[in-house]
Design a protein around this motif. Structure first.
Motif, PDB file in Angstrom:
ATOM      1  N   ASN A   1      24.742 -40.826  39.335  1.00 22.87           N
ATOM      2  CA  ASN A   1      24.164 -42.078  38.828  1.00 22.87           C
ATOM      3  C   ASN A   1      23.998 -42.073  37.308  1.00 22.87           C
ATOM      4  O   ASN A   1      24.112 -43.123  36.681  1.00 22.87           O
ATOM      5  CB  ASN A   1      22.830 -42.374  39.514  1.00 22.87           C
TER       6      ASN A   1
ATOM      7  N   ARG B   1      38.939 -47.445  44.669  1.00 18.76           N
ATOM      8  CA  ARG B   1      37.839 -48.155  45.322  1.00 18.76           C
ATOM      9  C   ARG B   1      36.766 -48.513  44.310  1.00 18.76           C
ATOM     10  O   ARG B   1      36.256 -49.638  44.290  1.00 18.76           O
ATOM     11  CB  ARG B   1      37.235 -47.254  46.417  1.00 18.76           C
ATOM     12  N   ASP B   2      36.414 -47.568  43.444  1.00 19.55           N
ATOM     13  CA  ASP B   2      35.240 -47.746  42.589  1.00 19.55           C
ATOM     14  C   ASP B   2      35.502 -48.459  41.261  1.00 19.55           C
ATOM     15  O   ASP B   2      34.583 -49.074  40.723  1.00 19.55           O
ATOM     16  CB  ASP B   2      34.585 -46.392  42.309  1.00 19.55           C
TER      17      ASP B   2
ATOM     18  N   THR C   1      35.256 -52.289  41.844  1.00 17.30           N
ATOM     19  CA  THR C   1      34.059 -52.722  42.568  1.00 17.30           C
ATOM     20  C   THR C   1      32.756 -52.383  41.838  1.00 17.30           C
ATOM     21  O   THR C   1      31.747 -53.045  42.062  1.00 17.30           O
ATOM     22  CB  THR C   1      34.016 -52.157  44.009  1.00 17.30           C
ATOM     23  N   VAL C   2      32.783 -51.394  40.958  1.00 19.41           N
ATOM     24  CA  VAL C   2      31.584 -51.181  40.144  1.00 19.41           C
ATOM     25  C   VAL C   2      31.479 -52.317  39.111  1.00 19.41           C
ATOM     26  O   VAL C   2      30.379 -52.743  38.754  1.00 19.41           O
ATOM     27  CB  VAL C   2      31.562 -49.775  39.505  1.00 19.41           C
TER      28      VAL C   2
ATOM     29  N   TYR D   1      29.859 -54.923  41.030  1.00 20.96           N
ATOM     30  CA  TYR D   1      28.456 -54.485  41.202  1.00 20.96           C
ATOM     31  C   TYR D   1      27.596 -54.996  40.040  1.00 20.96           C
ATOM     32  O   TYR D   1      26.587 -55.670  40.238  1.00 20.96           O
ATOM     33  CB  TYR D   1      28.503 -52.960  41.222  1.00 20.96           C
TER      34      TYR D   1
ATOM     35  N   SER E   1      29.341 -55.509  46.292  1.00 18.26           N
ATOM     36  CA  SER E   1      30.335 -54.524  45.859  1.00 18.26           C
ATOM     37  C   SER E   1      30.839 -53.689  47.034  1.00 18.26           C
ATOM     38  O   SER E   1      32.008 -53.326  47.083  1.00 18.26           O
ATOM     39  CB  SER E   1      29.766 -53.635  44.756  1.00 18.26           C
ATOM     40  N   TRP E   2      29.971 -53.424  47.997  1.00 21.93           N
ATOM     41  CA  TRP E   2      30.424 -52.660  49.162  1.00 21.93           C
ATOM     42  C   TRP E   2      31.362 -53.460  50.048  1.00 21.93           C
ATOM     43  O   TRP E   2      32.302 -52.907  50.630  1.00 21.93           O
ATOM     44  CB  TRP E   2      29.258 -52.109  49.974  1.00 21.93           C
TER      45      TRP E   2
ATOM     46  N   ALA F   1      34.512 -53.169  48.478  1.00 24.24           N
ATOM     47  CA  ALA F   1      35.005 -51.786  48.453  1.00 24.24           C
ATOM     48  C   ALA F   1      35.423 -51.273  49.828  1.00 24.24           C
ATOM     49  O   ALA F   1      36.089 -50.240  49.918  1.00 24.24           O
ATOM     50  CB  ALA F   1      33.922 -50.869  47.880  1.00 24.24           C
TER      51      ALA F   1
ATOM     52  N   ARG G   1      22.517 -50.526  54.761  1.00 22.72           N
ATOM     53  CA  ARG G   1      22.104 -49.376  53.955  1.00 22.72           C
ATOM     54  C   ARG G   1      22.070 -49.731  52.476  1.00 22.72           C
ATOM     55  O   ARG G   1      21.182 -49.320  51.725  1.00 22.72           O
ATOM     56  CB  ARG G   1      23.099 -48.232  54.166  1.00 22.72           C
TER      57      ARG G   1
ATOM     58  N   VAL H   1      18.949 -49.297  49.193  1.00 20.96           N
ATOM     59  CA  VAL H   1      19.325 -48.210  48.294  1.00 20.96           C
ATOM     60  C   VAL H   1      19.589 -48.747  46.878  1.00 20.96           C
ATOM     61  O   VAL H   1      19.088 -48.206  45.887  1.00 20.96           O
ATOM     62  CB  VAL H   1      20.564 -47.442  48.830  1.00 20.96           C
ATOM     63  N   ASN H   2      20.323 -49.832  46.788  1.00 26.54           N
ATOM     64  CA  ASN H   2      20.671 -50.337  45.457  1.00 26.54           C
ATOM     65  C   ASN H   2      19.549 -51.145  44.809  1.00 26.54           C
ATOM     66  O   ASN H   2      19.475 -51.230  43.582  1.00 26.54           O
ATOM     67  CB  ASN H   2      21.988 -51.108  45.505  1.00 26.54           C
TER      68      ASN H   2
HETATM   69  C1  LIG Z   1      31.035 -49.794  43.972  1.00 25.75           C
HETATM   70  N1  LIG Z   1      30.575 -49.187  45.229  1.00 25.75           N
HETATM   71  C2  LIG Z   1      30.356 -50.272  46.166  1.00 25.75           C
HETATM   72  C3  LIG Z   1      31.629 -48.370  45.750  1.00 25.75           C
HETATM   73  C4  LIG Z   1      29.395 -48.363  45.024  1.00 25.75           C
HETATM   74  C5  LIG Z   1      28.261 -49.032  44.321  1.00 25.75           C
HETATM   75  C6  LIG Z   1      26.939 -48.301  44.308  1.00 25.75           C
HETATM   76  C7  LIG Z   1      26.834 -47.059  45.018  1.00 25.75           C
HETATM   77  C8  LIG Z   1      25.474 -46.687  45.415  1.00 25.75           C
HETATM   78  N2  LIG Z   1      25.149 -45.380  44.892  1.00 25.75           N
HETATM   79  C9  LIG Z   1      25.370 -46.691  46.917  1.00 25.75           C
HETATM   80  O1  LIG Z   1      25.408 -45.621  47.513  1.00 25.75           O
HETATM   81  O2  LIG Z   1      25.286 -47.743  47.528  1.00 25.75           O
END
Ligand SMILES: C[N+](C)(C)CCCC[C@H](N)C(=O)O
Length: 282
Positions: free
Chosen positions: A64, A167-168, A171-172, A175, A209-210, A213, A262, A266-267
């Motif tokens: 992070n 993927r990231d 999508t970040v 995010y 974003s998920w 992704a 989830r 978390v986010n």
């Molecule tokens: C971009 N992407 C969606 C892959 C991840 C975005 C945030 C990831 C975060 N640490 C979590 O575990 O949800």
């Protein structure tokens, strides 16, 4: 600090959902979320849900920091404004997206080996320490890392890293755009967003974003599991094509529901910590 504690707690509470997601994406024995949960609980007890959790906990701070550190420094370079000035002169969405992509790209490389080990351990279905039955292939995270290194070489630790990067990177970007967009929508001009706004915007940024992704997340997880015994896929494209041939287009959205559940808490907590840290160190 309480926020760090909450962040770690979020990760622990979110991990069972992540395990179910990974199994739904890579194994064909489960009929759905409930079936998967019931089977894990019956065969592996509650502990089954927490397989592979130690490396994510150990690496979350580094991963992070890279993600948010690269993002905010790239934004600094692109916009030439500090975080405080930014409320008066908000950066453009193009800049936010580019800074997010840069953070996502670099973060993926730090995340790759930890994520690989997490996925391999999460997919071990053996119950823990059953006398008489054969032990699981990997005894724990360090043993797993050492075995991969020995059996597949140093590059083996980066299996699936290319799919993870693809993927990231975009999508970040999504995010941070979602997060900033929602914050601006619900915050009066020139003010800092309230904690409630940060939590909700962060939660939705996680989900949005998920969702974007997920197709590459499925491919990434499958590439990481490939090579465990004999290699099935020639590469990422081959993995996509044969997954779609065998399971239809729906394969690209495996695990999206449980992962969204989830991702929200978390986010939400992740962005709250980020905002607090920025205001202290600004
Ligand atoms: C971009 N992407 C969606 C892959 C991840 C975005 C945030 C990831 C975060 N640490 C979590 O575990 O949800």
């Amino acid at each position: 600090h309480p926020l760090v504690t909450t962040g770690a707690l979020g990760l622990v509470l979110g991990h069972p959902f992540d395990t179910v997601k990974v199994r739904l994406q890579t194994q064909t024995t489960y009929r759905g979320i409930v079936d998967c949960m019931v089977k894990i609980y019956r065969h592996e007890s509650l502990l089954g849900f927490f397989k592979g959790m130690s490396f994510p906990i150990a690496s979350i701070a580094v991963v992070n920091s890279v993600l948010f550190g690269v993002y905010s420094n790239t934004l600094l370079v692109l916009t030439a404004t500090s975080h405080q000035e930014r409320r008066a002169q908000p950066p453009s969405y193009t800049h936010i997206f580019l800074a997010g992509c840069t953070g996502g790209f670099l973060q993926a490389y730090c995340l790759a080996p930890f994520d690989l080990i997490k996925v391999r351990l999460q997919n071990q279905t053996e119950p823990r320490a059953q006398p008489g039955s054969p032990p699981p292939r990997y005894q724990g995270p360090v043993h797993c890392a050492a075995s991969i290194f020995r059996e597949e070489g140093p590059r083996g630790l980066f299996r699936g890293a290319w799919a993870l990067t693809l993927r990231d990177t975009p999508t970040v970007g999504i995010y941070f755009i979602t997060y900033e967009g929602l914050c601006r929508q619900y915050t009066p001009e020139g003010q800092n967003p309230s904690s409630a706004t940060v939590l909700v915007a962060g939660g939705f940024a996680g989900i949005a974003s998920w969702v974007a992704a997920t197709p590459l997340d499925v491919i990434k997880s499958r590439m990481q599991m490939d090579g465990l015994r004999r290699r099935v896929y020639q590469g990422m494209l081959d993995c996509m094509v044969s997954s779609v041939r065998q399971e239809g287009l729906g394969v690209f959205f495996r695990g999206v529901t449980i992962n969204s559940a989830r991702a929200f808490p978390v986010n939400a907590v992740t962005f709250l910590s980020y905002e607090y840290l920025l205001r202290w160190w600004g």
